[in-house]
Design an enzyme around this catalytic site. Sequence first.
Site, short mmCIF file in Angstrom:
data_model
loop_
_atom_site.label_atom_id
_atom_site.label_comp_id
_atom_site.label_asym_id
_atom_site.label_seq_id
_atom_site.Cartn_x
_atom_site.Cartn_y
_atom_site.Cartn_z
N LYS A 281 0.81 -1.21 0.00
CA LYS A 281 0.00 0.00 0.00
C LYS A 281 0.85 1.27 0.00
CE LYS A 281 -3.76 -2.48 2.28
NZ LYS A 281 -4.53 -2.70 3.53
N VAL A 282 2.10 1.14 0.39
CA VAL A 282 3.09 2.21 0.31
C VAL A 282 4.35 1.61 -0.31
CG1 VAL A 282 4.54 3.84 1.58
CG2 VAL A 282 2.19 3.41 2.34
#
Length: 310
Positions: A281-282
């Site tokens: 997600k990052v």
Amino acid sequence: MDKLTAVKDIELRKGMTVDDIVKMMGNSGGFTSQKLSDAVDIVEKMFKEKDCLRILSFPACIMATGTRGVIVNMVENENIDLIITTCGTLDHDLSRTWKDYYKGSFAMDDVKLRENGISRLGNVLVPDECYGLVLEEKLAPMFSEIFEETLSLSTHEIIDKVGAKLGDPKSLLYQCHRHGVPIFVPGITDGSFGCQLWMYYQPHRKLRIDLFGDEQKLSEMMNEAKQTGAIIVGGGISKHHVIWWNQFRGGLDYAVYLTTAQEFDGSLSGAQIREAVSWGKVKPDAKKITVEGDATISLPIILASVRNRV
């Protein structure tokens, strides 16, 4: 080991700007102040990157405080491309457009407050007539007009249409409509705004909230973006919705978390950025920082400092 950098004292002097102090914090080795300085550097780069889709997420509570003005200013200055938040954000923005909230204390007698028709949000006082009552009075006729032509709209479409009916430059909904910044509320029924939609639904059973319309818009915005960056205040559904959609494009390129939550209980709100990296997600090489502390302190400082640079 990389070359060592000496810790330098912060030297305060008359006439210093917020940015002057923040830059000194960056050389002070001062625990969270160092993180705050790093966050300013990341936000500055994110704002200057023309090909970056800039996202802001936050819970409703800070909209009951003066920090609302900082968020509105970000929209006015076109620093943000989209907002993901909770239903209470709509409640507090609209309530404060029509009525005032008041300063209080965390230590007030809550029994006496209820006897006097006042709700306490931390150290902010919200009289009944300034919240539920005014929202019911104002939103019901608005919804009648908005749903006159169609009974199926997404949350960002409904919110935009409400914003179009306002004229207060201090209102987030008004400024988002004016600047074309969509507001997404995944938990739209979790607040007074959503409750008024439910009330409208009682005699209008064909009313539909098109949540898939919101998800489609988010998907398109994420997929079209060359880079994405986010300032994520607090946690909950608004935080998760930001990082959830970014996993489908390989993760955020910029990420700044402002939080008071701890990670030891496994909660999403307390989860550090490094955990989001494990989910994709990052991005591993993203410019990222977690700043612990009250966002009503850190967010105004970050934005004031960046405003001096951008």
